[in-house]
Design a protein around this motif. Structure first.
Motif, PDB file in Angstrom:
ATOM      1  N   THR B  41      14.595  23.348   4.212  1.00  0.00           N
ATOM      2  CA  THR B  41      13.570  23.144   3.186  1.00  0.00           C
ATOM      3  C   THR B  41      13.458  21.673   2.823  1.00  0.00           C
ATOM      4  OG1 THR B  41      13.969  25.345   2.314  1.00  0.00           O
ATOM      5  CG2 THR B  41      12.855  23.807   0.864  1.00  0.00           C
ATOM      6  N   VAL B  42      14.614  21.026   2.683  1.00  0.00           N
ATOM      7  CA  VAL B  42      14.600  19.610   2.334  1.00  0.00           C
ATOM      8  C   VAL B  42      13.897  18.802   3.424  1.00  0.00           C
ATOM      9  CG1 VAL B  42      16.066  17.592   1.899  1.00  0.00           C
ATOM     10  CG2 VAL B  42      16.662  19.795   0.892  1.00  0.00           C
ATOM     11  N   LEU B  43      14.144  19.146   4.696  1.00  0.00           N
ATOM     12  CA  LEU B  43      13.496  18.426   5.796  1.00  0.00           C
ATOM     13  C   LEU B  43      11.973  18.586   5.710  1.00  0.00           C
ATOM     14  CD1 LEU B  43      13.535  16.771   8.376  1.00  0.00           C
ATOM     15  CD2 LEU B  43      13.958  18.855   9.675  1.00  0.00           C
ATOM     16  N   GLN B  44      11.506  19.803   5.492  1.00  0.00           N
ATOM     17  CA  GLN B  44      10.050  20.007   5.368  1.00  0.00           C
ATOM     18  C   GLN B  44       9.469  19.213   4.204  1.00  0.00           C
ATOM     19  OE1 GLN B  44       8.248  23.824   5.138  1.00  0.00           O
ATOM     20  NE2 GLN B  44       8.493  24.256   7.306  1.00  0.00           N
ATOM     21  N   LYS B  45      10.169  19.259   3.088  1.00  0.00           N
ATOM     22  CA  LYS B  45       9.644  18.549   1.921  1.00  0.00           C
ATOM     23  C   LYS B  45       9.671  17.042   2.122  1.00  0.00           C
ATOM     24  CE  LYS B  45      10.178  22.005  -1.629  1.00  0.00           C
ATOM     25  NZ  LYS B  45      10.735  22.344  -2.936  1.00  0.00           N
ATOM     26  N   CYS B  46      10.632  16.560   2.905  1.00  0.00           N
ATOM     27  CA  CYS B  46      10.640  15.131   3.225  1.00  0.00           C
ATOM     28  C   CYS B  46       9.429  14.793   4.099  1.00  0.00           C
ATOM     29  CB  CYS B  46      11.914  14.746   3.968  1.00  0.00           C
ATOM     30  SG  CYS B  46      13.346  14.626   2.897  1.00  0.00           S
ATOM     31  N   LEU B  47       9.138  15.684   5.053  1.00  0.00           N
ATOM     32  CA  LEU B  47       8.043  15.407   5.986  1.00  0.00           C
ATOM     33  C   LEU B  47       6.699  15.307   5.268  1.00  0.00           C
ATOM     34  CD1 LEU B  47       8.885  17.614   9.100  1.00  0.00           C
ATOM     35  CD2 LEU B  47       9.296  15.190   8.751  1.00  0.00           C
ATOM     36  N   VAL B  48       6.495  16.131   4.237  1.00  0.00           N
ATOM     37  CA  VAL B  48       5.215  16.085   3.525  1.00  0.00           C
ATOM     38  C   VAL B  48       5.254  15.125   2.337  1.00  0.00           C
ATOM     39  CG1 VAL B  48       4.493  18.387   4.193  1.00  0.00           C
ATOM     40  CG2 VAL B  48       5.807  18.076   2.109  1.00  0.00           C
ATOM     41  N   GLY B  49       6.415  14.531   2.104  1.00  0.00           N
ATOM     42  CA  GLY B  49       6.487  13.511   1.069  1.00  0.00           C
ATOM     43  C   GLY B  49       6.786  14.031  -0.327  1.00  0.00           C
ATOM     44  N   LEU B  50       7.183  15.303  -0.443  1.00  0.00           N
ATOM     45  CA  LEU B  50       7.548  15.798  -1.773  1.00  0.00           C
ATOM     46  C   LEU B  50       8.901  15.238  -2.192  1.00  0.00           C
ATOM     47  CD1 LEU B  50       6.379  19.520  -1.680  1.00  0.00           C
ATOM     48  CD2 LEU B  50       5.434  17.664  -3.054  1.00  0.00           C
ATOM     49  N   TYR B  51       9.757  14.974  -1.204  1.00  0.00           N
ATOM     50  CA  TYR B  51      10.972  14.211  -1.454  1.00  0.00           C
ATOM     51  C   TYR B  51      10.819  12.877  -0.750  1.00  0.00           C
ATOM     52  CZ  TYR B  51      13.421  18.479  -2.929  1.00  0.00           C
ATOM     53  OH  TYR B  51      13.817  19.623  -3.568  1.00  0.00           O
ATOM     54  N   GLU B  52      11.286  11.836  -1.395  1.00  0.00           N
ATOM     55  CA  GLU B  52      11.259  10.538  -0.739  1.00  0.00           C
ATOM     56  C   GLU B  52      12.481  10.420   0.171  1.00  0.00           C
ATOM     57  OE1 GLU B  52      10.275   6.420  -2.836  1.00  0.00           O
ATOM     58  OE2 GLU B  52       9.060   8.196  -3.285  1.00  0.00           O
ATOM     59  N   VAL B  53      12.283   9.964   1.388  1.00  0.00           N
ATOM     60  CA  VAL B  53      13.425   9.850   2.294  1.00  0.00           C
ATOM     61  C   VAL B  53      14.221   8.581   1.979  1.00  0.00           C
ATOM     62  CG1 VAL B  53      12.417  11.147   4.186  1.00  0.00           C
ATOM     63  CG2 VAL B  53      11.967   8.717   4.023  1.00  0.00           C
ATOM     64  N   SER B  64       1.689   5.991  10.432  1.00  0.00           N
ATOM     65  CA  SER B  64       2.978   6.052   9.757  1.00  0.00           C
ATOM     66  C   SER B  64       2.814   6.548   8.323  1.00  0.00           C
ATOM     67  CB  SER B  64       3.626   4.675   9.756  1.00  0.00           C
ATOM     68  OG  SER B  64       4.767   4.718   8.937  1.00  0.00           O
ATOM     69  N   PHE B  65       3.334   7.739   8.064  1.00  0.00           N
ATOM     70  CA  PHE B  65       3.232   8.344   6.736  1.00  0.00           C
ATOM     71  C   PHE B  65       4.068   7.561   5.726  1.00  0.00           C
ATOM     72  CE2 PHE B  65       4.625  11.645   3.630  1.00  0.00           C
ATOM     73  CZ  PHE B  65       3.393  12.005   3.158  1.00  0.00           C
ATOM     74  N   THR B  66       5.206   7.100   6.190  1.00  0.00           N
ATOM     75  CA  THR B  66       6.116   6.382   5.288  1.00  0.00           C
ATOM     76  C   THR B  66       5.491   5.102   4.759  1.00  0.00           C
ATOM     77  OG1 THR B  66       7.333   6.509   7.375  1.00  0.00           O
ATOM     78  CG2 THR B  66       8.591   6.754   5.372  1.00  0.00           C
ATOM     79  N   LYS B  67       4.555   4.534   5.537  1.00  0.00           N
ATOM     80  CA  LYS B  67       3.971   3.261   5.100  1.00  0.00           C
ATOM     81  C   LYS B  67       2.673   3.447   4.310  1.00  0.00           C
ATOM     82  CE  LYS B  67       5.952   0.241   8.600  1.00  0.00           C
ATOM     83  NZ  LYS B  67       5.875   0.651  10.033  1.00  0.00           N
ATOM     84  N   MET B  68       2.207   4.695   4.222  1.00  0.00           N
ATOM     85  CA  MET B  68       0.924   4.907   3.536  1.00  0.00           C
ATOM     86  C   MET B  68       1.042   4.712   2.035  1.00  0.00           C
ATOM     87  SD  MET B  68      -0.622   8.305   5.250  1.00  0.00           S
ATOM     88  CE  MET B  68      -0.895   8.427   6.999  1.00  0.00           C
ATOM     89  N   ASN B  69      -0.071   4.305   1.400  1.00  0.00           N
ATOM     90  CA  ASN B  69      -0.071   4.267  -0.062  1.00  0.00           C
ATOM     91  C   ASN B  69      -0.480   5.650  -0.597  1.00  0.00           C
ATOM     92  OD1 ASN B  69      -2.872   4.505  -0.028  1.00  0.00           O
ATOM     93  ND2 ASN B  69      -3.179   2.295  -0.082  1.00  0.00           N
ATOM     94  N   ASP B  70      -0.448   5.789  -1.913  1.00  0.00           N
ATOM     95  CA  ASP B  70      -0.667   7.117  -2.512  1.00  0.00           C
ATOM     96  C   ASP B  70      -2.015   7.708  -2.128  1.00  0.00           C
ATOM     97  OD1 ASP B  70       1.755   7.025  -3.625  1.00  0.00           O
ATOM     98  OD2 ASP B  70       1.096   6.665  -5.693  1.00  0.00           O
ATOM     99  N   GLU B  71      -3.042   6.858  -2.112  1.00  0.00           N
ATOM    100  CA  GLU B  71      -4.385   7.347  -1.818  1.00  0.00           C
ATOM    101  C   GLU B  71      -4.475   7.844  -0.367  1.00  0.00           C
ATOM    102  OE1 GLU B  71      -7.942   8.556  -3.165  1.00  0.00           O
ATOM    103  OE2 GLU B  71      -6.251   7.799  -4.322  1.00  0.00           O
ATOM    104  N   GLU B  72      -3.861   7.088   0.556  1.00  0.00           N
ATOM    105  CA  GLU B  72      -3.879   7.503   1.965  1.00  0.00           C
ATOM    106  C   GLU B  72      -3.093   8.794   2.171  1.00  0.00           C
ATOM    107  OE1 GLU B  72      -4.176   3.181   4.242  1.00  0.00           O
ATOM    108  OE2 GLU B  72      -2.289   3.784   3.339  1.00  0.00           O
ATOM    109  N   LYS B  73      -1.980   8.890   1.441  1.00  0.00           N
ATOM    110  CA  LYS B  73      -1.190  10.120   1.537  1.00  0.00           C
ATOM    111  C   LYS B  73      -2.012  11.307   1.054  1.00  0.00           C
ATOM    112  CE  LYS B  73       3.521   8.432   1.242  1.00  0.00           C
ATOM    113  NZ  LYS B  73       4.604   8.035   0.377  1.00  0.00           N
ATOM    114  N   LYS B  74      -2.756  11.084  -0.022  1.00  0.00           N
ATOM    115  CA  LYS B  74      -3.582  12.145  -0.581  1.00  0.00           C
ATOM    116  C   LYS B  74      -4.613  12.605   0.452  1.00  0.00           C
ATOM    117  CE  LYS B  74      -6.538  12.197  -4.272  1.00  0.00           C
ATOM    118  NZ  LYS B  74      -7.064  11.777  -5.583  1.00  0.00           N
ATOM    119  N   MET B  75      -5.236  11.641   1.128  1.00  0.00           N
ATOM    120  CA  MET B  75      -6.250  11.997   2.119  1.00  0.00           C
ATOM    121  C   MET B  75      -5.622  12.807   3.260  1.00  0.00           C
ATOM    122  SD  MET B  75      -8.691  10.918   0.530  1.00  0.00           S
ATOM    123  CE  MET B  75     -10.029  11.418   1.590  1.00  0.00           C
ATOM    124  N   LEU B  76      -4.443  12.368   3.699  1.00  0.00           N
ATOM    125  CA  LEU B  76      -3.765  13.090   4.782  1.00  0.00           C
ATOM    126  C   LEU B  76      -3.423  14.507   4.339  1.00  0.00           C
ATOM    127  CD1 LEU B  76      -2.281  12.855   7.635  1.00  0.00           C
ATOM    128  CD2 LEU B  76      -0.227  12.702   6.249  1.00  0.00           C
TER     129      LEU B  76
END
Ligand SMILES: Nc1ncnc2c1ncn2[C@@H]1O[C@H](COP(=O)(O)OP(=O)(O)OP(=O)(O)O)[C@@H](O)[C@H]1O
Ligand SMILES: [Mg+2]
Lengths: 245, 259
Positions: B41-53, B64-76
């Motif tokens: 579960t933690v791995l999945q939540k890390c992948l979608v950004g609910l937990y910060e890695v 790169s999801f890790t480099k996206m800003n909040d707005e880009e993450k929202k769009m994804l």
């Protein structure tokens, strides 16, 4: 130290809340829903409290003013001014901290604990904007209205009481109300109402939104939010009085 | 396609994930398996950004999801569907309201079209006629299925399912597996499923990653698993005697074919 970290997180939450709604129609619907929850939901208690608040202050003022040289008109003026300046905005908002605040805190807390907030976030919706902004906006719209209602009912409650108990005639009361009336007082009371409305909605939202744990913490945070909200209201009350009067 | 490299995550003192890397392919059902508490579960939540890695990189289709800003993450995220382990249905809304919510938010369809679409997905998860029930009136397995319906209603590009068939009877469980498998192929989704259901592993395990204590211990597909020499994996997958027998049978069958 803990205080400052809460303080910072609170402002970050408020800042994060300000973003463009993904779908304005749905946000509008949520706003209307919150208006009815917050406004209609506390209408009954506000009515009861205001009537009694006016009634009791009528009895107590009459009890304190015994000197025969004082004009009887002053009773009406004292009731009017205490209700407008302090009772209607402050007392009502303290009560709303319990009624509205605990509801907001436990609703958001439950959504956090059961991952509903995560579910909203993962859909690509800003959960702070969707869940918190409509609540604050609805509070800013409805609570000042409730405060105005409380003013009217409070003064009316006083009128009923003086009439029934024969302290002064209702005609004298009405005449007293019109004399020495300062419109600025109403403006001041409305400033208070808006400030408190913001406090009553945003502080419980903060405590609810950041709950960690389970149902025990939801309860704890909701109690904590009511206590903090009340203290902040009284503090803001003091500041506003010092600044604006 | 989702690629992640050297994902690490800790909570307080506890290291939950350690240097996990893998590629999840589109058009395939990618499985994360492992014992309870292994970090799925933690791995999945890390992948979608609910937990910060703590460290590592996550790449969605080359971005790169890790480099996206909040707005880009929202769009994804508007292209992500997710089923939570605890379903996470909105308990103030009915089943229909829950499934319709993403449609209301992100489409401009007419109301009748939305309702039609909702009924379609509800039919796919075998929940016809529950439209007006509240989540509190549903069983655990029904909530799961409503959660799946809500996750797939917008045909997301990336689908995350945390134990889609825990709490379901074998028959419904198979139905859900088949449904997820079908939509994955139909819409070329990148589907990531957490499971410890052996049926699912065997039926839809296109690309499996086995986590043990937060580390990647083994990877392969459902055929490889039969022949795996990894003791931890064997102990985990073929835990019961019944399953061990099944494994022997399959191995014999495979050998027989070769000769
Ligand atoms: N929010 C959290 N805070 C602290 N520790 C956590 C948190 N979430 C998970 N953990 C810990 O991380 C570890 C992995 O948990 P996780 O939920 O990923 O397990 P899982 O593989 O999904 O198990 P299951 O199959 O039972 O769902 C557990 O030891 C858990 O205690
Ligand atoms: Mg899990």
């Amino acid at each position: 130290m803990r205080f400052f970290s809460h303080f910072g997180k609170y402002f970050i939450m408020l800042k994060g809340m300000i973003s463009k709604p993904e779908n304005s129609k749905l946000y509008w619907k949520e706003f209307m829903h919150q208006c009815s929850e917050i406004g209609m939901g506390s209408l009954g208690i506000v009515c009861i409290i205001s009537l009694f608040m006016g009634a009791v202050s009528a009895l107590q003022t009459a009890y304190q003013i015994t000197s025969p040289i004082m004009s009887k008109l002053i009773i009406a003026q004292i009731i009017r001014d205490t209700v407008i300046l302090e009772f209607a905005p402050t007392l009502i908002c303290i009560v709303l901290a319990g009624v509205v605040g605990s509801k907001i805190a436990s609703e958001l807390g439950n959504m956090r604990v059961s991952e509903q907030i995560d579910a909203i976030e993962i859909m690509g919706i800003n959960s702070k904007t969707y869940l918190i902004m409509p609540k604050i906006a609805a509070a800013l719209v409805t609570i000042p209205m409730l405060v105005i209602l409380a003013m009217v009912l409070g003064i009316y409650g006083g009128r009923l009481t003086v009439g029934i108990s024969g302290i002064i005639s209702t005609e004298t009361y009405d005449r007293g109300l019109k004399e020495l009336f300062i419109p600025y007082n109403v403006f001041f009371a409305m400033m208070k109402a808006y400030t408190f409305a913001f406090i009553v909605s945003s502080i419980p939202a903060y405590f609810g939104y950041y709950v960690k744990g389970g149902s025990l913490e939801i309860g704890r945070n909701s109690t904590k939010s009511v206590v903090v909200t009340c203290v902040v209201i009284l503090f803001a009350d003091y500041i506003l009085a010092a600044l604006l009067l | 396609m989702i690629e992640f490299k050297n994902i690490s995550k800790h909570f307080d003192e506890k290291q939950v994930l350690q240097d996990v890397s893998h590629i999840m392919y589109s058009g395939k059902t990618n499985l994360i398996i492992g014992t309870s508490g292994s970090g799925k579960t933690v791995l999945q939540k890390c992948l979608v950004g609910l937990y910060e890695v703590d460290g590592g990189e996550i790449i969605y289709d080359g971005l790169s999801f890790t480099k996206m800003n909040d707005e880009e993450k929202k769009m994804l995220r508007q292209q992500i569907g997710m089923l939570f382990q605890g379903s996470a249905l909105f308990d103030s809304m009915t089943v229909e309201g829950n499934v319709k919510f993403p449609l209301d938010m992100f489409t401009k369809d007419k109301e009748s079209e939305k309702i039609k679409k909702v009924n379609e997905v509800l039919e796919r998860v075998n929940l016809v006629g529950t439209n007006n029930k509240l989540p509190s009136q549903l069983s655990g397995g029904m909530k799961k299925r409503v959660g799946i319906a809500r996750a797939i209603v917008l045909n997301p590009k990336f689908l995350f399912c945390d134990e889609p068939n825990s709490g379901l009877d074998p028959q419904t469980s198979m139905l859900i597996d088949k449904l997820i498998h079908d939509v994955t192929i139909e819409f070329n989704m990148t589907t990531i499923i957490n499971t410890h259901d052996m049926n699912s592993v065997m039926e839809i395990g296109n690309n499996i990653i086995y986590l043990k204590d937060g580390k990647k211990e083994w990877t392969g597909n459902s055929k490889d698993i039969i022949f795996s020499e990894n003791k931890n994996l064997n102990d985990f997958i073929f835990a019961s005697e019944f399953l061990q027998d099944a494994k022997q049978m399959r191995m014999l069958e495979a050998k027989g074919k070769k000769i």
